[in-house]
Every structure is written in structure tokens, then in C-alpha cells.
Design a protein around this motif. Sequence first.
Motif: not given
Length: 114
Positions: A11-16, A102-113
Motif C-alpha cells: 500500500a505504501a509503495v502504491a502511494g509512492i 491504505a488507511t486501514a492497512l496503515h492503522v492495522a499495522t500501527a496497532v500491530a507494531v
Amino acid sequence: MTVLLVANTVAAVAGIVFAVLGGVRPASLSDSGTPSGGERFYGWMYAVRGMPLGVAAAVAPLAWTGPAVTLVLLAAAAAQVGDAAIGVTHRKWTMIAGASVATALHVATAVAVA
């Protein structure tokens, strides 16, 4: 956890990619024939925000854990929320969907780490 990290990175690479596209070929994102000077200006503004946030969102969770990574990912998620909101105002469904995922993935990753 690995699947989430890979999905977040994609998702981050797609944003880039879209940020670079916005800077180099702004008409491809706005669907206009020939971009105006203002379109090119705002395309580059989008690019200089999107590229560093995308790189940070892709790299930070792969390299570190903790509050700083959470902050980076939530900042990237906030930018994607803004992109989705812009998509809503212009009825660009692909922009809404992409930014929402992308929002959902970034938030889920933030919670996980965290």
C-alpha cells in the motif's frame, strides 16, 4: 504479522507510485486533457508529501517497532483519509477505495507494531 507488513508495504509503495505520477503526469490523475499550471503545481505538492510519507510508512514498520513507528503510520493513514475525502468530493471511486484500503492497512499495522 508478516502478511500485514507485506500488505502495508504494498500500500505504501502504491502511494509512492501515485505521488510520483501526480508530480510527473498530473493530468493522468485529474482526467484533464492538458494540465494547467495550477494542476502541475498541486501535482508536485502532492508528490513531495506523498513520497516521503510513503517511504516512511513502508520502511519504518520493517525496521523498528514502538511509538515512533505508530506515529509514522498514523500520519500516513491521516494523509490517506484526506485523499479518500477528496475522492468523495470528486466522485472518484478508485481514489476512495485505494486510499481507504491504505488507511486501514496503515492503522492495522500501527496497532500491530505498537
